[in-house]
Structures are given as C-alpha cells and as structure tokens.
Design a protein around this motif. Structure first.
Motif, PDB file in Angstrom:
ATOM      1  N   GLY A  91       0.839  -1.211   0.000  1.00 52.21           N
ATOM      2  CA  GLY A  91       0.000   0.000   0.000  1.00 52.21           C
ATOM      3  C   GLY A  91       0.860   1.241   0.000  1.00 52.21           C
ATOM      4  O   GLY A  91       0.501   2.269  -0.590  1.00 52.21           O
TER       5      GLY A  91
ATOM      6  N   GLU B  57       9.193   3.693   7.703  1.00 60.21           N
ATOM      7  CA  GLU B  57       8.947   2.248   7.872  1.00 60.21           C
ATOM      8  C   GLU B  57       9.729   1.756   9.076  1.00 60.21           C
ATOM      9  O   GLU B  57      10.891   2.100   9.251  1.00 60.21           O
TER      10      GLU B  57
ATOM     11  N   GLN C 100       9.887  -1.681  10.043  1.00 62.67           N
ATOM     12  CA  GLN C 100      10.252  -3.104  10.030  1.00 62.67           C
ATOM     13  C   GLN C 100      11.184  -3.419   8.868  1.00 62.67           C
ATOM     14  O   GLN C 100      12.248  -4.013   9.043  1.00 62.67           O
TER      15      GLN C 100
ATOM     16  N   GLY D  18       7.139  -4.388   3.695  1.00 63.75           N
ATOM     17  CA  GLY D  18       6.145  -4.556   4.747  1.00 63.75           C
ATOM     18  C   GLY D  18       5.925  -6.008   5.132  1.00 63.75           C
ATOM     19  O   GLY D  18       6.709  -6.900   4.801  1.00 63.75           O
ATOM     20  N   ALA D  19       4.819  -6.212   5.824  1.00 68.78           N
ATOM     21  CA  ALA D  19       4.469  -7.567   6.234  1.00 68.78           C
ATOM     22  C   ALA D  19       4.284  -8.443   4.997  1.00 68.78           C
ATOM     23  O   ALA D  19       4.616  -9.632   5.008  1.00 68.78           O
ATOM     24  N   ALA D  20       3.770  -7.859   3.921  1.00 65.39           N
ATOM     25  CA  ALA D  20       3.529  -8.644   2.700  1.00 65.39           C
ATOM     26  C   ALA D  20       4.800  -9.378   2.288  1.00 65.39           C
ATOM     27  O   ALA D  20       4.781 -10.567   1.989  1.00 65.39           O
TER      28      ALA D  20
ATOM     29  N   LYS E 221       4.055 -17.983   0.420  1.00 70.20           N
ATOM     30  CA  LYS E 221       4.017 -18.555  -0.941  1.00 70.20           C
ATOM     31  C   LYS E 221       5.311 -19.271  -1.294  1.00 70.20           C
ATOM     32  O   LYS E 221       5.314 -20.204  -2.105  1.00 70.20           O
TER      33      LYS E 221
ATOM     34  N   GLY F 216       6.235   5.914  12.794  1.00 70.87           N
ATOM     35  CA  GLY F 216       5.621   7.220  12.531  1.00 70.87           C
ATOM     36  C   GLY F 216       4.327   7.392  13.305  1.00 70.87           C
ATOM     37  O   GLY F 216       3.586   6.439  13.531  1.00 70.87           O
TER      38      GLY F 216
ATOM     39  N   LEU G  33      -0.524   1.354   7.050  1.00 73.41           N
ATOM     40  CA  LEU G  33       0.008   0.786   8.295  1.00 73.41           C
ATOM     41  C   LEU G  33      -0.095  -0.733   8.389  1.00 73.41           C
ATOM     42  O   LEU G  33       0.537  -1.346   9.249  1.00 73.41           O
TER      43      LEU G  33
ATOM     44  N   GLY H 279      -4.649  -0.080   1.963  1.00 72.91           N
ATOM     45  CA  GLY H 279      -4.227  -1.411   2.393  1.00 72.91           C
ATOM     46  C   GLY H 279      -4.984  -1.958   3.592  1.00 72.91           C
ATOM     47  O   GLY H 279      -6.100  -1.540   3.900  1.00 72.91           O
ATOM     48  N   ASP H 280      -4.335  -2.903   4.271  1.00 74.50           N
ATOM     49  CA  ASP H 280      -5.003  -3.659   5.334  1.00 74.50           C
ATOM     50  C   ASP H 280      -5.476  -2.779   6.495  1.00 74.50           C
ATOM     51  O   ASP H 280      -6.369  -3.180   7.233  1.00 74.50           O
TER      52      ASP H 280
ATOM     53  N   PRO I 282      -8.327  -7.527   2.225  1.00 79.36           N
ATOM     54  CA  PRO I 282      -6.940  -7.780   2.619  1.00 79.36           C
ATOM     55  C   PRO I 282      -6.133  -8.516   1.557  1.00 79.36           C
ATOM     56  O   PRO I 282      -5.836  -9.702   1.665  1.00 79.36           O
ATOM     57  N   LEU I 283      -5.771  -7.797   0.520  1.00 80.71           N
ATOM     58  CA  LEU I 283      -4.963  -8.356  -0.565  1.00 80.71           C
ATOM     59  C   LEU I 283      -3.890  -7.347  -0.922  1.00 80.71           C
ATOM     60  O   LEU I 283      -4.154  -6.134  -0.973  1.00 80.71           O
ATOM     61  N   ALA I 284      -2.692  -7.850  -1.224  1.00 75.34           N
ATOM     62  CA  ALA I 284      -1.594  -6.963  -1.585  1.00 75.34           C
ATOM     63  C   ALA I 284      -1.952  -6.148  -2.827  1.00 75.34           C
ATOM     64  O   ALA I 284      -1.644  -4.950  -2.918  1.00 75.34           O
TER      65      ALA I 284
HETATM   66  C1  LIG Z   1      -0.133 -15.423   5.762  1.00 73.11           C
HETATM   67  C2  LIG Z   1      -0.657 -14.416   4.770  1.00 73.11           C
HETATM   68  C3  LIG Z   1      -0.560 -14.679   3.427  1.00 73.11           C
HETATM   69  C4  LIG Z   1      -1.026 -13.757   2.498  1.00 73.11           C
HETATM   70  N1  LIG Z   1      -0.941 -14.053   1.175  1.00 73.11           N
HETATM   71  C5  LIG Z   1      -1.398 -13.166   0.251  1.00 73.11           C
HETATM   72  C6  LIG Z   1      -1.308 -13.451  -1.131  1.00 73.11           C
HETATM   73  O1  LIG Z   1      -0.862 -14.524  -1.522  1.00 73.11           O
HETATM   74  N2  LIG Z   1      -1.725 -12.519  -2.017  1.00 73.11           N
HETATM   75  C7  LIG Z   1      -2.227 -11.302  -1.602  1.00 73.11           C
HETATM   76  O2  LIG Z   1      -2.587 -10.476  -2.458  1.00 73.11           O
HETATM   77  N3  LIG Z   1      -2.335 -11.013  -0.298  1.00 73.11           N
HETATM   78  C8  LIG Z   1      -1.947 -11.901   0.651  1.00 73.11           C
HETATM   79  N4  LIG Z   1      -2.030 -11.603   1.977  1.00 73.11           N
HETATM   80  C9  LIG Z   1      -2.525 -10.271   2.367  1.00 73.11           C
HETATM   81  C10 LIG Z   1      -1.404  -9.232   2.263  1.00 73.11           C
HETATM   82  O3  LIG Z   1      -0.322  -9.643   3.052  1.00 73.11           O
HETATM   83  C11 LIG Z   1      -1.887  -7.873   2.718  1.00 73.11           C
HETATM   84  O4  LIG Z   1      -3.091  -7.550   2.081  1.00 73.11           O
HETATM   85  C12 LIG Z   1      -0.828  -6.804   2.413  1.00 73.11           C
HETATM   86  O5  LIG Z   1       0.315  -7.045   3.155  1.00 73.11           O
HETATM   87  C13 LIG Z   1      -1.362  -5.419   2.735  1.00 73.11           C
HETATM   88  O6  LIG Z   1      -0.366  -4.469   2.467  1.00 73.11           O
HETATM   89  P1  LIG Z   1      -0.222  -3.154   3.363  1.00 73.11           P
HETATM   90  O7  LIG Z   1       0.716  -2.264   2.652  1.00 73.11           O
HETATM   91  O8  LIG Z   1      -1.566  -2.634   3.714  1.00 73.11           O
HETATM   92  O9  LIG Z   1       0.371  -3.648   4.754  1.00 73.11           O
HETATM   93  P2  LIG Z   1       1.673  -4.436   5.181  1.00 73.11           P
HETATM   94  O10 LIG Z   1       2.188  -5.297   4.135  1.00 73.11           O
HETATM   95  O11 LIG Z   1       1.274  -5.027   6.494  1.00 73.11           O
HETATM   96  O12 LIG Z   1       2.740  -3.290   5.441  1.00 73.11           O
HETATM   97  C14 LIG Z   1       2.547  -2.315   6.435  1.00 73.11           C
HETATM   98  C15 LIG Z   1       3.902  -1.838   6.910  1.00 73.11           C
HETATM   99  O13 LIG Z   1       3.710  -0.678   7.714  1.00 73.11           O
HETATM  100  C16 LIG Z   1       4.617  -0.723   8.784  1.00 73.11           C
HETATM  101  N5  LIG Z   1       4.069   0.133   9.843  1.00 73.11           N
HETATM  102  C17 LIG Z   1       2.915  -0.024  10.517  1.00 73.11           C
HETATM  103  N6  LIG Z   1       2.719   0.987  11.380  1.00 73.11           N
HETATM  104  C18 LIG Z   1       3.799   1.801  11.237  1.00 73.11           C
HETATM  105  C19 LIG Z   1       4.173   3.001  11.844  1.00 73.11           C
HETATM  106  N7  LIG Z   1       3.411   3.593  12.767  1.00 73.11           N
HETATM  107  N8  LIG Z   1       5.339   3.575  11.466  1.00 73.11           N
HETATM  108  C20 LIG Z   1       6.143   2.989  10.540  1.00 73.11           C
HETATM  109  N9  LIG Z   1       5.822   1.842   9.919  1.00 73.11           N
HETATM  110  C21 LIG Z   1       4.667   1.262  10.265  1.00 73.11           C
HETATM  111  C22 LIG Z   1       4.672  -2.175   9.164  1.00 73.11           C
HETATM  112  O14 LIG Z   1       5.884  -2.454   9.836  1.00 73.11           O
HETATM  113  C23 LIG Z   1       4.615  -2.845   7.792  1.00 73.11           C
HETATM  114  O15 LIG Z   1       5.923  -3.048   7.306  1.00 73.11           O
HETATM  115  C24 LIG Z   1      -1.600 -12.522   2.934  1.00 73.11           C
HETATM  116  C25 LIG Z   1      -1.712 -12.265   4.300  1.00 73.11           C
HETATM  117  C26 LIG Z   1      -1.262 -13.203   5.207  1.00 73.11           C
HETATM  118  C27 LIG Z   1      -1.413 -12.922   6.670  1.00 73.11           C
END
Ligand SMILES: Cc1cc2nc3c(=O)[nH]c(=O)nc-3n(C[C@H](O)[C@H](O)[C@H](O)COP(=O)(O)OP(=O)(O)OC[C@H]3O[C@@H](n4cnc5c(N)ncnc54)[C@H](O)[C@@H]3O)c2cc1C
Length: 476
Positions: A22, A41, A43, A47-49, A58, A127, A157, A321-322, A328-330
């Motif tokens: 996101g 950031e 972590q 991100g967690a993705a 995967k 942040g 986030l 994003g999430d 909840p998809l990347a």
């Molecule tokens: C086990 C699992 C498997 C998955 N597989 C798939 C898949 O195959 N395909 C798919 O499309 N989706 C999949 N998903 C869903 C996908 O992981 C999420 O939809 C995606 O990560 C969302 O992206 P994001 O950018 O919102 O958040 P994230 O990827 O969670 O990234 C958010 C980042 O923000 C950082 N952050 C948070 N708060 C702060 C702060 N205050 N200051 C600084 N940094 C901060 C965190 O450290 C993190 O690095 C899966 C989820 C899980 C749990």
C-alpha cells in the motif's frame, strides 16, 4: 522586454507511513508525478507482505507443491532407482525456512533499492500523526524523534496477527503465522486454529510437507465466505490426504504441555499436538499513532474509514491497504495507494472498483476467483446462468494426473456478459487470468468461446464452459 519566468513551485511533499504494498507502490507513483516523497517504515521495505505474510507463505507453499506433485509420480510411471532402498521424500525444514527468509530479505532489499533509485527518502522508525500535516518519527534505536512536514500523508500501516488472550504465542510451540519460519524441524502434529485463507493455506502446506495436521474450524466447512463447491472440494481433498478437520468448534485456549501443546475446544474436547498455529485474522496497526486526534475516523473494528479514492475523514490524509479493511490483498493495497496519490496530486483517477478483483487461495488445488461470487449474485437477486465443468474430463488434466478441480462461470442470461468465475486447479492463480480479462472488459461467453485455446490445455475447460453458457444464451 521579456517577462520574467514564474517562480518555480516547490514540489508537494508526500509522507507515506508504512512501506508495504500500500505504501511503496504509492511512493513510486507519487515520485513519478513529481512529488518529493518520504517513506517511514519501522520493520523493512515491502512490509508484512514481503517479510512475514505473502512472500514467505508462498515460498513455503512452493516447496509443499513439489511434495504434492511427487505424490503423483508413481501413477505417472516414475520409480525410485533403487526400489529396495525405497524411502519417502522428507523435508529439511531448516533449509526450507532459510530459503524462505533469504528470499523475503532479498525482495525487501530490491524494493528499497528501487525506491532509493527513484529518489525517495526512506526514514527508519515508527511514525505517528501529530495533526493532519506533521508526522513524528521515533527511531527504533531510541534516538531523537524527527518531525516531517507533509502536504499529504498516506497511512499504509497494515495489520498484525490477532492474538487470543487464552492462546498467547510463545514463538516456539504456540505460534502466529509470522513465527512459523523460525521452526527448524517439521512439527510432528500441527494444530491449525482457524480455517480461513491463512489457516487453510498453512494446514495444506504442512500436510503436504509431512506433518500430521488437525484443522480446527468454527464453521460448517473450511474457507467460510468462499465459493461453496470449491471449499467443499478442498475439504474433501484435505481429508483424503489424512488431515483431520474438526468443524463447528472453536479453540477456547492453547497451553504448553511437557512435550507439546494442548488445545481446548468449545465442545470440551482437548486436542494434543506438538505445535499450534493460531490463524484467526489480523488487527489493523492503527492504535497509538495519533489518528483519531488528527481527525481520522476509525471503524468499530479499528480500521481507517476511507472513500473510493482512499481519502480519510481528515483533509490531506489518505489511507491504503489492510489498515482500511477494504479487502486484505496486496494487489488491492497497491491499487488503493496508487489511487490515493493520483487523487492527491491532481492526476486523472478512477475510483476503486472491487468487482474485478481476482484473488487466489494457494492450497493444492488452488482456488482462484474473480468478479461476482454466486453468493453475491443470489444475495442481490441478480439473474444469472452458470455451469461447472470438472477438470477430470480435460485431456491435459488426465495426462498430468490431475483429478480434483473445476471451472465455474457465471454470465448474464440474455446479454451473455461474463459476471465472474471460479477455477479450482493446480496453478488456478494463473488460469483465472482469461476470466479476469473477460470480467474487466465485459466480454461475453461468446467472445470467450470463440477464442482459440491450446490443445491440450487446462484452459480448454474455460472455453468449454463458455460454450455451454453461450448455447444457453442463444436458446433464449
Ligand atoms: C499469511 C498471509 C498470506 C497472504 N498471502 C497473500 C497473497 O498470496 N496474495 C495477496 O494479495 N495477499 C496476501 N495476503 C494479504 C497481504 O499480506 C496484505 O493484504 C498486504 O500485506 C497489505 O499491504 P499493506 O501495505 O496494507 O500492509 P503491510 O504489508 O502489512 O505493510 C505495512 C507496513 O507498515 C509498517 N508500519 C505499521 N505501522 C507503522 C508506523 N506507525 N510507522 C512505521 N511503519 C509502520 C509495518 O511495519 C509494515 O511493514 C496474505 C496475508 C497473510 C497474513
């Protein structure tokens, strides 16, 4: 006399909090639109993705897939060279997880490199909003906080695993999905609590890798909310591979025992295992970061409320994003982030449309869906025609030894427009793409049926399903 050139305007400063899909995709778009961009950031980029969710799971599943394919080998005439020394394939989980983590780190480094090359500043730390246009960053090492002034803030986030107070993870035996990659040895008996997408994916993968798996599902069947036929087929496959699926029961608590874990279920049963994975969803990372104080409205579940162009209730603050809970998809997170930046920087923008999102569940077989689900069509009272063709009849599937799977299509009964589809097959995530194109571009079943497919190919079944529906449209 020459007129003096107008003073150059300072580029807008965009501060993105969170470097997952996101956030980093948005940062790249904002940079390409001429903004000055800072990504905060705590972590790691991606991100967690990239670091704990999509990429690691995967990659692990890619190994599990090899084991599933190997199961079919004898049927295809493949034998061990030395039959006398016949032994099952085994998995070296330490090596598997090392590869998983290295791949995730490398992917994160690639993303960091790309952002740096595009001139985007990366600030490490946590942040917090201080009003609508200031972000305070606390460095991880406890140094002096840094204050960033922003014209626009994007909150990306993400979310973290939900923790049950009666099953607190210890990182050794009671685990969240982010801790699974620390295991050095294959769990002898893994209890998976939660039969949503994450629970089903891990249960399927560990079953294929060689663990004895018990899947605890609070509903009638696994994958609640997904296509019923697909979920039923998968549950049948799970059971036929020796997995125990306990339905209509909840895990109330998980505790350590001398040599493993004990999970107490809501019906009073106690299940013993070597490890338990608690996969009961995620919670948005929206607490304690100054959102409500800055006027950002949160929903009852703690998600950031956004509109279709990713605006929050606070002017100049967007979210993607999430942390928004939209889907909840990347891929959706990245789309929301891109839309936010296009809107904020005055570029042409189309609001988020969820009707064409394709998604995949990486089990064996995979379950890929796009467009309207049958449930949604029924709920909104839409008229539709549908057909489901099993893969077992497909010549290529027969050659590959594939028995479980199907292609299901939904179309409008008169116009023949493709409304949605489900593919259950190995690599269904690849096979769904022609249906995604059809849904996105409002193609008819006649359009799909009239397109060439390779003979023999699994996609032949998609064209055949379209032909079945086209014949019904023509009859009317
Ligand atoms: C086990 C699992 C498997 C998955 N597989 C798939 C898949 O195959 N395909 C798919 O499309 N989706 C999949 N998903 C869903 C996908 O992981 C999420 O939809 C995606 O990560 C969302 O992206 P994001 O950018 O919102 O958040 P994230 O990827 O969670 O990234 C958010 C980042 O923000 C950082 N952050 C948070 N708060 C702060 C702060 N205050 N200051 C600084 N940094 C901060 C965190 O450290 C993190 O690095 C899966 C989820 C899980 C749990």
């Amino acid at each position: 006399m020459t007129t003096p050139a107008p003073p150059e305007r300072e580029p807008a400063h965009i501060v993105v909090v969170g470097g997952g899909p996101g956030g980093y995709e948005a940062a790249l778009v904002a940079g390409s639109l001429g903004a000055r961009v800072t990504v905060v950031e705590r972590q790691g980029l991606g991100g967690a993705a990239v670091l704990t969710d999509v990429v690691p799971s995967k990659t692990l599943i890619a190994t599990a897939e090899w084991m599933t394919i190997a199961d079919r080998a004898p049927e295809l005439g493949i034998r061990l060279t030395d039959e006398a020394a016949k032994r099952d394939l085994t998995v070296d989980l330490r090596a598997v997880n090392q590869r998983v983590l290295e791949l995730a780190e490398a992917q994160s480094a690639d993303i960091r490199g790309r952002l740096v090359r595009e001139g985007i500043e990366i600030v490490s730390g946590t942040g917090r909003l201080d009003g609508k246009s200031r972000v305070v960053v606390e460095p991880e090492d406890g140094g002096e906080p840094r204050v960033l002034h922003a014209d626009t803030v994007l909150l990306a986030l993400g979310a973290t695993p939900r923790i049950l107070p009666t099953a607190v993870p210890d990182g050794e035996r009671i685990l969240t999905w982010t801790q699974m990659y620390n295991l050095d040895e294959l769990p002898e008996k893994l209890i998976v609590v939660g039969s949503g997408v994450t629970g089903a994916e891990f249960a399927g993968a560990y079953n294929a890798l060689g663990s004895d798996v018990v899947l605890v599902s609070s509903r009638d069947r696994v994958l609640p909310g997904e296509d019923e036929d697909a979920a039923e087929l998968l549950e049948g496959v799970f059971r036929s591979r020796g997995m125990t699926v306990l339905s209509r029961t909840r895990a109330e608590a998980a505790v350590r025992t001398d040599d493993g874990v004990a999970v107490t279920l809501s019906d009073g049963r106690v299940v013993h295992g070597s490890h338990v994975l608690v996969a009961v969803g995620g919670v948005p990372n929206t607490e304690g970061v100054g959102l409500e104080e800055a006027g950002v409205t949160l929903t009852a579940s703690g998600h950031v409320e956004v509109d279709k162009v990713s605006r929050t209730s606070a002017r100049g603050v967007y979210a993607a994003g999430d942390c928004t809970g939209v889907l909840p998809l990347a891929s959706v997170a990245a789309m929301q982030g891109r839309i936010a930046m296009q809107h904020a920087l005055g570029d042409g923008v189309a609001p988020l449309r969820l009707g064409t999102v394709a998604s995949n569940i990486f089990t064996a077989p995979e379950i890929a869906t796009v467009g309207y689900s049958e449930d949604a069509l029924k709920k909104q009272g839409s008229r539709y025609i549908t057909t489901t063709l099993p893969l077992a009849r497909n010549p290529r599937a027969k050659m590959l030894g594939i028995r479980d799977g199907f292609v299901k299509l939904f179309a409008h009964p008169e116009a023949g427009v493709v409304l949605g589809g489900v593919v259950v097959a190995p690599r269904a995530g690849e096979h769904i793409f022609p249906i995604t194109l059809a849904v996105r571009h409002r193609l008819t079943v006649e359009d799909v049926a009239a397109s060439f497919t390779i003979y023999p190919s699994l996609s032949g079944t998609t064209a055949e399903a379209a032909r079945v529906l086209d014949a019904r449209v023509q009859e009317r």
